[in-house]
Write a protein that holds these residues in place. Structure first.
Motif, PDB file in Angstrom:
ATOM      1  N   THR A 129       0.835  -1.204   0.000  1.00 16.41           N
ATOM      2  CA  THR A 129       0.000   0.000   0.000  1.00 16.41           C
ATOM      3  C   THR A 129       0.869   1.254   0.000  1.00 16.41           C
ATOM      4  O   THR A 129       2.052   1.210   0.369  1.00 16.41           O
ATOM      5  N   GLY A 130       0.242   2.356  -0.384  1.00 19.52           N
ATOM      6  CA  GLY A 130       0.955   3.620  -0.389  1.00 19.52           C
ATOM      7  C   GLY A 130       1.477   3.990   0.986  1.00 19.52           C
ATOM      8  O   GLY A 130       2.620   4.427   1.145  1.00 19.52           O
ATOM      9  N   ALA A 131       0.637   3.792   2.001  1.00 19.18           N
ATOM     10  CA  ALA A 131       1.035   4.170   3.360  1.00 19.18           C
ATOM     11  C   ALA A 131       2.253   3.374   3.825  1.00 19.18           C
ATOM     12  O   ALA A 131       3.135   3.906   4.506  1.00 19.18           O
ATOM     13  N   THR A 134       5.307   5.004   2.125  1.00 21.32           N
ATOM     14  CA  THR A 134       5.737   6.285   2.710  1.00 21.32           C
ATOM     15  C   THR A 134       6.317   6.055   4.110  1.00 21.32           C
ATOM     16  O   THR A 134       7.319   6.678   4.473  1.00 21.32           O
ATOM     17  N   TYR A 155      -0.789  14.387   1.183  1.00 21.28           N
ATOM     18  CA  TYR A 155      -1.459  13.298   1.902  1.00 21.28           C
ATOM     19  C   TYR A 155      -0.561  12.082   1.786  1.00 21.28           C
ATOM     20  O   TYR A 155      -0.080  11.763   0.698  1.00 21.28           O
ATOM     21  N   HIS A 156      -0.303  11.405   2.903  1.00 22.09           N
ATOM     22  CA  HIS A 156       0.657  10.308   2.843  1.00 22.09           C
ATOM     23  C   HIS A 156       0.168   9.024   3.500  1.00 22.09           C
ATOM     24  O   HIS A 156       0.976   8.161   3.820  1.00 22.09           O
ATOM     25  N   GLY A 157      -1.140   8.906   3.740  1.00 23.19           N
ATOM     26  CA  GLY A 157      -1.663   7.628   4.226  1.00 23.19           C
ATOM     27  C   GLY A 157      -2.048   7.634   5.695  1.00 23.19           C
ATOM     28  O   GLY A 157      -1.996   8.655   6.366  1.00 23.19           O
ATOM     29  N   GLU A 205       4.143  15.598  -1.755  1.00 19.33           N
ATOM     30  CA  GLU A 205       3.645  15.286  -3.078  1.00 19.33           C
ATOM     31  C   GLU A 205       4.238  16.373  -3.972  1.00 19.33           C
ATOM     32  O   GLU A 205       3.978  17.558  -3.730  1.00 19.33           O
ATOM     33  N   ASP A 234       6.556  11.796  -2.621  1.00 21.48           N
ATOM     34  CA  ASP A 234       5.449  10.853  -2.590  1.00 21.48           C
ATOM     35  C   ASP A 234       4.762  10.941  -3.950  1.00 21.48           C
ATOM     36  O   ASP A 234       3.992  11.859  -4.215  1.00 21.48           O
ATOM     37  N   MET A 236       2.590   8.896  -5.466  1.00 21.66           N
ATOM     38  CA  MET A 236       1.431   8.018  -5.682  1.00 21.66           C
ATOM     39  C   MET A 236       0.584   8.507  -6.855  1.00 21.66           C
ATOM     40  O   MET A 236       0.045   7.702  -7.604  1.00 21.66           O
ATOM     41  N   TRP A 237       0.437   9.830  -6.980  1.00 22.64           N
ATOM     42  CA  TRP A 237      -0.371  10.364  -8.082  1.00 22.64           C
ATOM     43  C   TRP A 237       0.465  10.767  -9.290  1.00 22.64           C
ATOM     44  O   TRP A 237       0.037  10.585 -10.433  1.00 22.64           O
ATOM     45  N   LYS A 262      -0.519   3.047  -6.677  1.00 26.57           N
ATOM     46  CA  LYS A 262      -1.577   3.353  -7.637  1.00 26.57           C
ATOM     47  C   LYS A 262      -1.286   2.853  -9.052  1.00 26.57           C
ATOM     48  O   LYS A 262      -1.414   1.673  -9.321  1.00 26.57           O
ATOM     49  N   ARG A 432      -9.749  13.998   4.085  1.00 25.03           N
ATOM     50  CA  ARG A 432      -8.433  13.838   3.489  1.00 25.03           C
ATOM     51  C   ARG A 432      -8.117  15.086   2.680  1.00 25.03           C
ATOM     52  O   ARG A 432      -8.804  15.408   1.718  1.00 25.03           O
TER      53      ARG A 432
HETATM   54  C1  LIG Z   1      -0.140  10.922  -2.326  1.00 24.00           C
HETATM   55  C2  LIG Z   1      -0.584   9.726  -1.553  1.00 24.00           C
HETATM   56  N1  LIG Z   1       0.253   9.175  -0.677  1.00 24.00           N
HETATM   57  C3  LIG Z   1      -0.093   8.089   0.037  1.00 24.00           C
HETATM   58  C4  LIG Z   1      -1.337   7.514  -0.104  1.00 24.00           C
HETATM   59  C5  LIG Z   1      -1.710   6.323   0.713  1.00 24.00           C
HETATM   60  O1  LIG Z   1      -1.863   5.198  -0.088  1.00 24.00           O
HETATM   61  P1  LIG Z   1      -2.731   3.964   0.432  1.00 24.00           P
HETATM   62  O2  LIG Z   1      -4.128   4.429   0.561  1.00 24.00           O
HETATM   63  O3  LIG Z   1      -2.546   2.923  -0.634  1.00 24.00           O
HETATM   64  O4  LIG Z   1      -2.136   3.524   1.734  1.00 24.00           O
HETATM   65  C6  LIG Z   1      -2.238   8.058  -1.012  1.00 24.00           C
HETATM   66  C7  LIG Z   1      -3.571   7.471  -1.159  1.00 24.00           C
HETATM   67  O5  LIG Z   1      -4.447   7.957  -1.797  1.00 24.00           O
HETATM   68  C8  LIG Z   1      -1.862   9.203  -1.748  1.00 24.00           C
HETATM   69  O6  LIG Z   1      -2.703   9.776  -2.612  1.00 24.00           O
END
Ligand SMILES: Cc1ncc(COP(=O)(O)O)c(C=O)c1O
Length: 442
Positions: A129-131, A134, A155-157, A205, A234, A236-237, A262, A432
């Motif tokens: 997972t993203g969290a 990070t 946002y980092h989870g 981000e 980060d 993710m996006w 993602k 969020r």
């Molecule tokens: C920029 C960013 N970092 C971390 C996360 C956390 O990822 P996850 O929900 O897979 O743990 C997200 C989730 O949307 C995110 O958008």
């Protein structure tokens, strides 16, 4: 008859969605695993609540209504739903096993592929997972620098070190909360004021919807170098959407560590930490970061197939071309309808309709726009996230719909009856953040 992607006269029938929702009541707290998919982010009584299949850029709810999707699984669907090349790779691997007792060659193959894409990928590790990614990056940075403080922007989870900064932060020890501080994007002065030799890492981000102004990212990088603080992007996006090499490639800024998830595996759960070899070395014998499913082979097979599609096709070019078409078209619609309370923000791969507060709460306006998009077969929750499966025809249809919906919205605002025109309960605030990341008094 279920609705299709068309100028439907009525809102979709969502009886089956509501039945599933009732079954989840009291059984699944929040009724969702992630807020962005939950009922609070949609007009209740109007929007579908459960999707059960998708193809390309289209999704179908449990009542068989069809929608053109602009949420794409909240990011993961980069190529498209049920995308043949990825699905074949998953099926192929499935016949040979999912998770093994020793490491799998795909772990090496995908790491090598990631190295071809991501500028700082001297070393690569996986998680789910993203969290997790990070949090691993944060622990790596703390171990490498021997420091504890973290500065964050984005946002980092859900993990303690970051969720401590959110409004909903119960269950997190104060001692942990004190170690993370947040700053606003583009607020270099505030960032600088928070920096000192105790900061292990700055995680951000690289962009959300505002463009970096005045060399913001370079200045952040410079100050990190000055203090010996590690810079973590980060992604993710931005990863596998903004550019093949993510924001690092797009802005020409190398981060010490970067985190991805993602889009990398077109919907399969995989997250990735990339970084400088000397920094990632702490994973060899100092930092504890191990998990059972990190080397799970279906997701790695999906990632390999996804990245191969990127290599063989201009996925990023397609996404940007469509996004630019959507952005220009929507900007014209807003101008022609004198809808000055609406603004298009973000980059073409992920555009946001930013709603300014006027005499109506932006959430009421967003709710009305969402309702009227849903009526016309478009699933939207604030942003337009594009995939390789969206087509020019999809964008042109969306613009025809937006033309009508923006006109109706302006009219409803003028008449003052936008609340009456809402056929359900308005969208609730998201917990969020997508902007204004500096939330706590420090
Ligand atoms: C920029 C960013 N970092 C971390 C996360 C956390 O990822 P996850 O929900 O897979 O743990 C997200 C989730 O949307 C995110 O958008």
């Amino acid at each position: 008859m279920p609705n299709t992607v068309a100028f439907n006269a009525s809102l979709p029938e969502i009886g089956e969605s509501e039945r599933w929702f009732k079954r989840s009541m009291g059984l699944i707290p929040c009724n969702t695993q992630t807020l962005a998919k939950g009922y609070t982010q949609y007009v209740e009584g109007v929007a579908p609540k459960y999707l059960y299949r998708g193809k390309g850029a289209r999704v179908f709810d449990v009542d068989e209504n069809e929608y053109l999707d602009y949420n794409m699984g909240i990011g993961p669907i980069s190529l498209g739903y049920a995308y043949p090349a990825v699905d074949e790779a998953i099926k192929d691997q499935l016949q040979r096993g999912i998770t093994f007792s020793l490491v799998h060659p795909l772990e090496v193959e995908v790491a090598e592929l990631i190295q071809e894409f991501i500028p700082n990928a001297e070393s690569v590790r996986y998680s789910k997972t993203g969290a997790e990614a990070t949090s691993a990056a944060i622990r790596i940075a703390r171990a490498f620098t021997g420091r504890d403080r973290i500065l964050a922007c984005g946002y980092h989870g859900w993990h303690d070190w970051y969720a401590a900064t959110l409004a909903r932060n119960a269950g997190i020890p104060q001692e942990v909360a004190q170690l993370t501080q947040t700053f606003n994007y583009n607020d270099y002065a505030a960032f600088k004021a928070l920096m000192n030799y105790d900061v292990a890492a700055v995680i951000l981000e690289p962009v959300t919807f505002d463009e970096p102004d005045d060399g913001f990212l370079y200045k952040v990088q410079d100050l990190c170098h000055h203090y010996g603080t590690l810079l973590i992007f980060d992604e993710m996006w931005t990863g596998f959407r903004m550019a093949e090499g993510g924001a690092q490639e797009y802005f020409g800024v190398l981060a010490d560590l970067a985190t991805f998830s993602k889009a990398i595996a077109n919907g399969m759960p995989l997250s990735v930490i990339t970084g400088r070899h000397d920094v990632m070395q702490v994973l060899e014998d100092e930092v504890f970061f191990f998990n059972t499913f990190g080397g799970e082979a279906l997701s790695l097979a999906a990632a390999k197939a996804t990245l191969t599609e990127y290599q063989n096709n201009d996925v990023i070019g397609h996404i940007w071309e469509l996004g630019n078409r959507l952005r220009t078209g929507l900007q014209n619609i807003i101008k022609n309808n004198k809808a000055d309370f609406l603004r298009v923000k973000g980059y073409p791969y992920r555009l946001l309709i930013d709603i300014q507060p006027i005499e109506f709460d932006p959430l009421i306006i967003k709710s009305y726009i969402q309702q009227e998009l849903i009526r016309r077969g478009i699933l939207w929750s604030g942003t337009f996230t594009l995939s390789y499966s969206h087509t020019e025809a999809d964008i042109d249809y969306t613009l025809r719909v937006l033309d009508e919906v923006v006109f109706l919205t302006v009219d409803a605002v003028k008449q003052g009856d936008i609340t009456i025109k809402l056929a359900g309960k308005p969208i609730q605030p998201s917990l969020r953040p997508i902007s204004n990341f500096a939330r706590r008094e420090h």
